[in-house]
Scaffold this active site. Structure first.
Site: not given
Ligand code: NAP
Length: 249
Positions: A143, A160
């Protein structure tokens, strides 16, 4: 040899977009999820509709037993993984460090750091040439919040930011450790992307608020990150690399 990609947290957001794009690149895709089976099944259905092959596998990446079962299930149904995307990750409610419980900090580190370590360990056993594999690739989803020279998540989620800082160090070290086994390890550092993670952290309007500060003038979409993940997956002489995908921030 079949191309098999496991995307942790593949049911929603960045992970779901990556699963869909990977299928278009010819990967068989394992869509991991923790609780939202319906969302994971929808990703599988979309891939199958396009003629691809995918399975949904429930596992909490912070549990060693569940990670072992996850990889065994992928072995059985798709074959050994050739590409791992360590994408599953969580945030939490805005909080200063002074108010954080050990339980919160532990959960953050277990899901965001221990999970990727465990998944990488199992992937190396299948990909590494010293383990009888034919090489492969790991892409870690870090991130922009990992940037210690930035604000480090001050006042909202330093836990985080620190977990993603650990992912950057993990990427650097692991890339060197497994290069001789023909495993590449890269990381993507997304900026603010339009997914449900912000609502889960009590900040649903975070992307909209950030928009005016993004030089490219729009909020990032999950597909913007999926594209970068697929680049790092396919770029065969690239390892230990970091790609900032943030609209120019
Ligand atoms: P999201 O929309 O909240 O989706 C999270 C995903 O992770 C879901 O598929 C969830 O499964 C799964 N998950 C959560 N905890 C888990 C666990 N303990 N074991 C297995 N699966 C788990 O998140 P996102 O925004 O796509 O983020 C994905 C990645 O990108 C993360 O690592 C986040 O830190 C990183 N990121 C995101 C952003 C942003 O702005 N969105 C920015 C920088 C980095 P369920 O559907 O079953 O809940």
């Amino acid at each position: 040899m079949d191309k098999v990609m496991l995307v942790t947290g593949g049911s929603r957001g960045i992970g779901a977009a990556t699963c869909l794009m990977a299928a278009k690149y010819g990967y068989k895709v394992a869509v991991n999820f923790r609780s939202n089976r319906e969302a994971a099944e929808a990703v599988v259905t979309a891939i199958e509709k396009d003629g691809g092959r995918a399975i949904a596998v429930r596992a909490d990446v912070s549990s060693e037993d569940e990670v072992m079962r996850l990889f065994a299930s992928v072995d059985e149904h798709l074959g050994p993984v050739t590409a791992l995307v360590n994408n599953a990750g969580i945030v939490d409610q805005p909080s200063k460090v002074v108010d954080m419980s050990a339980e919160r900090i532990g959960r953050m580190m277990t899901v965001n750091v221990v999970g990727p370590f465990l998944c990488a360990r199992e992937a190396i056993k299948r990909m590494g040439t010293e383990h009888g594999g034919q090489g492969g690739v790991i892409v870690n989803v870090s991130s922009g919040a990992s940037n210690a020279a930035g604000n480090g998540g001050a006042n909202t989620y330093v836990d985080y930011g620190a977990s993603k800082g650990a992912i950057d160090t993990f990427t650097e070290g692991l890339a060197r450790e497994v290069a001789s086994e023909q495993i590449r390890v890269n990381a993507v550092r997304p900026g603010i992307i339009d997914t449900e993670i912000h609502a889960s952290g009590g900040q649903p309007d975070k992307p909209e608020k950030a928009k005016s500060k993004i030089p490219l003038g729009r909020i990032g979409q999950p597909e913007d990150i999926a594209e970068a993940i697929m680049y790092l997956t396919e770029a065969r002489f690239t390892t230990g690399a970091f790609l900032d995908v943030d609209g120019g921030v």
